[in-house]
Design a protein around this motif. Structure first.
Motif, PDB file in Angstrom:
ATOM      1  N   MET A   5       0.827  -1.198   0.000  1.00 36.35           N
ATOM      2  CA  MET A   5       0.000   0.000   0.000  1.00 36.35           C
ATOM      3  C   MET A   5       0.869   1.259   0.000  1.00 36.35           C
ATOM      4  O   MET A   5       1.996   1.259   0.491  1.00 36.35           O
ATOM      5  CB  MET A   5      -0.928  -0.009   1.213  1.00 36.35           C
ATOM      6  N   LYS A   6       0.344   2.278  -0.571  1.00 34.00           N
ATOM      7  CA  LYS A   6       1.099   3.503  -0.760  1.00 34.00           C
ATOM      8  C   LYS A   6       1.199   4.298   0.540  1.00 34.00           C
ATOM      9  O   LYS A   6       0.198   4.524   1.224  1.00 34.00           O
ATOM     10  CB  LYS A   6       0.444   4.353  -1.843  1.00 34.00           C
ATOM     11  N   ILE A   7       2.419   4.711   0.864  1.00 36.09           N
ATOM     12  CA  ILE A   7       2.629   5.624   1.989  1.00 36.09           C
ATOM     13  C   ILE A   7       2.169   7.007   1.567  1.00 36.09           C
ATOM     14  O   ILE A   7       2.622   7.541   0.538  1.00 36.09           O
ATOM     15  CB  ILE A   7       4.112   5.649   2.412  1.00 36.09           C
ATOM     16  N   MET A   8       1.264   7.602   2.325  1.00 32.60           N
ATOM     17  CA  MET A   8       0.736   8.916   1.974  1.00 32.60           C
ATOM     18  C   MET A   8       1.602  10.044   2.520  1.00 32.60           C
ATOM     19  O   MET A   8       1.789  11.076   1.884  1.00 32.60           O
ATOM     20  CB  MET A   8      -0.702   9.037   2.489  1.00 32.60           C
ATOM     21  N   ASN A   9       2.156   9.832   3.713  1.00 31.17           N
ATOM     22  CA  ASN A   9       2.923  10.884   4.389  1.00 31.17           C
ATOM     23  C   ASN A   9       4.413  10.727   4.043  1.00 31.17           C
ATOM     24  O   ASN A   9       5.249  10.463   4.897  1.00 31.17           O
ATOM     25  CB  ASN A   9       2.692  10.761   5.898  1.00 31.17           C
ATOM     26  N   GLY A 190      -2.896  11.839   7.008  1.00 33.01           N
ATOM     27  CA  GLY A 190      -2.444  10.843   6.056  1.00 33.01           C
ATOM     28  C   GLY A 190      -1.458   9.837   6.609  1.00 33.01           C
ATOM     29  O   GLY A 190      -0.652   9.266   5.867  1.00 33.01           O
ATOM     30  N   VAL A 191      -1.513   9.602   7.923  1.00 37.58           N
ATOM     31  CA  VAL A 191      -0.625   8.633   8.574  1.00 37.58           C
ATOM     32  C   VAL A 191      -1.328   7.278   8.589  1.00 37.58           C
ATOM     33  O   VAL A 191      -2.458   7.166   9.076  1.00 37.58           O
ATOM     34  CB  VAL A 191      -0.286   9.079  10.012  1.00 37.58           C
ATOM     35  N   LEU A 192      -0.683   6.248   8.065  1.00 38.61           N
ATOM     36  CA  LEU A 192      -1.285   4.917   8.066  1.00 38.61           C
ATOM     37  C   LEU A 192      -1.403   4.393   9.489  1.00 38.61           C
ATOM     38  O   LEU A 192      -0.512   4.618  10.318  1.00 38.61           O
ATOM     39  CB  LEU A 192      -0.458   3.950   7.226  1.00 38.61           C
ATOM     40  N   GLY A 298       7.927   0.966   0.967  1.00 38.41           N
ATOM     41  CA  GLY A 298       7.239   0.655  -0.272  1.00 38.41           C
ATOM     42  C   GLY A 298       7.582  -0.684  -0.869  1.00 38.41           C
ATOM     43  O   GLY A 298       7.406  -0.899  -2.079  1.00 38.41           O
ATOM     44  N   PHE A 299       8.067  -1.627  -0.065  1.00 37.74           N
ATOM     45  CA  PHE A 299       8.403  -2.952  -0.568  1.00 37.74           C
ATOM     46  C   PHE A 299       7.128  -3.729  -0.918  1.00 37.74           C
ATOM     47  O   PHE A 299       6.030  -3.394  -0.464  1.00 37.74           O
ATOM     48  CB  PHE A 299       9.208  -3.736   0.476  1.00 37.74           C
ATOM     49  N   SER A 300       7.299  -4.796  -1.683  1.00 39.89           N
ATOM     50  CA  SER A 300       6.164  -5.644  -2.035  1.00 39.89           C
ATOM     51  C   SER A 300       5.611  -6.313  -0.786  1.00 39.89           C
ATOM     52  O   SER A 300       6.336  -6.524   0.196  1.00 39.89           O
ATOM     53  CB  SER A 300       6.593  -6.713  -3.038  1.00 39.89           C
ATOM     54  N   PRO A 301       4.331  -6.684  -0.781  1.00 41.47           N
ATOM     55  CA  PRO A 301       3.758  -7.364   0.387  1.00 41.47           C
ATOM     56  C   PRO A 301       4.522  -8.623   0.769  1.00 41.47           C
ATOM     57  O   PRO A 301       4.745  -8.887   1.953  1.00 41.47           O
ATOM     58  CB  PRO A 301       2.329  -7.688  -0.056  1.00 41.47           C
ATOM     59  N   GLU A 302       4.916  -9.419  -0.238  1.00 35.89           N
ATOM     60  CA  GLU A 302       5.639 -10.648   0.064  1.00 35.89           C
ATOM     61  C   GLU A 302       6.976 -10.355   0.722  1.00 35.89           C
ATOM     62  O   GLU A 302       7.356 -11.017   1.688  1.00 35.89           O
ATOM     63  CB  GLU A 302       5.856 -11.478  -1.199  1.00 35.89           C
TER      64      GLU A 302
END
Length: 333
Positions: A5-9, A190-192, A298-302
């Motif tokens: 998922m994209k980091i917004m902050n 925008g903090v996850l 921003g790494f892949s989920p796996e």
């Protein structure tokens, strides 16, 4: 490669800010007979008052004991630092020598300490490890219970990519109020939001609270198989699907079988990294550290899951709940 998922902050200074109970960990190896003499039932977590805590510690006089800063969320933040990330921990300790030690050791671990003080005793968890690697806890929350909404540093939250909160904070009303204030700030900036549901018994007591928090605020949810069952009434795979409908990134940890992740409609099966098991204390917290570290980059989920699995394998191969060295995520694909 599917991205997480994209980091917004994206311009935040901190990868993760954690909120949790600031507990000093006293870890001691005992046999079953010694545990019984202390009046403790193996595998359980018992909340004790300050007098009972002193009594238990007196009964352990002379036994080798590892003393480290602990608490679930704090352990995860220490893991973020071990992996090379930047974190900050928000909690509360007493105006005593244990509180001094907690703050000093937190900073020494590379985590910024946003830790308040209170006149009550610093909270602590006495962790008993038996020869079968089972953990038993006698916990006195002490000053950790005094964390309140006035302690929430909103500027630090808004300057973080992710906020991680341990589920234990949602039970006492004052702590829950502090959490809700933090969650509102996170949402506005925008903090996850990452939530670890912490304990199946806790879920049973405050399930409606967790349902609301997960539905309205959570982007990332961590549970183990027992917690998943308590929260959804389903076995791991079905539980994962249900939780994934409520958040963006759902994780179910299944002990020796590894973990499963669902995000973006995709399922990822993450194997464990085999190691010599010494104790399981801190495994889930370190797994969360690996996943959150990966998400912040921003790494892949796996890959996030594999970093979590590897980091957890390193911590369970030694006595304490925290890994004392550094771990490079660069070689973990």
């Amino acid at each position: 490669m599917i991205q997480a998922m994209k980091i917004m902050n994206t311009n935040a200074e901190f990868d993760v800010i954690g909120m949790g109970s600031a507990l000093l960990d006293f870890t001691v190896m005992v046999n079953d007979e010694e545990l019984a003499l202390l009046g403790l039932r193996k595998g359980e977590m018992l909340l004790v008052d300050s007098d009972r805590s002193r009594e238990i510690l007196a009964g352990l006089a002379g036994k080798p004991m590892d003393v480290t800063p602990g608490g679930s969320s704090a352990n995860t933040l220490a893991g973020i630092s071990v992996l090379g990330g930047k974190g900050i921990f928000l909690g509360k300790v007493g105006n005593d020598s244990h509180g001094d030690r907690y703050i000093q050791d937190t900073e020494r671990s590379g985590v910024k300490a946003e830790i308040g003080r209170h006149d009550s005793m610093t909270g602590h968890a006495i962790t008993f490890i038996t020869p079968d690697s089972e953990r038993t806890f006698a916990t006195h929350l002490g000053a950790a219970l005094q964390l309140n909404r006035d302690d929430v540093n909103h500027s630090h939250i808004s300057n973080s990519k992710i906020i991680h909160i341990e589920g234990y904070l949602f039970e006492p009303p004052g702590l829950r109020e502090a959490c809700m204030a933090a969650l509102e700030t996170a949402r506005k900036n925008g903090v996850l939001v990452s939530i670890d549901l912490s304990d199946p018994g806790l879920i049973g007591r405050i399930r409606p609270v967790f349902e609301q928090v997960v539905r309205e605020y959570a982007n990332i949810v961590f549970v183990n198989d027992e917690e998943a069952r308590a929260f959804t009434g389903k076995e791991p795979r079905g539980a994962l699907e249900e939780i994934a409908r409520l958040c963006d990134f759902a994780v179910v940890k299944i002990g020796s079988e590894g973990s499963i992740i669902e995000t973006g409609g995709e399922l990822y099966t993450i194997p464990v990294c085999r190691t010599d098991l010494v104790n399981t204390n801190g495994a889930g917290d370190m797994y969360a550290a690996g996943v959150l570290y990966g998400l912040a980059r921003g790494f892949s989920p796996e890959r996030c899951g594999r970093i979590g699995s590897y980091a957890a394998s390193r911590v369970v191969s030694q006595v304490g709940a925290r890994f004392p060295g550094k771990i490079s995520a660069a070689d973990i694909e």
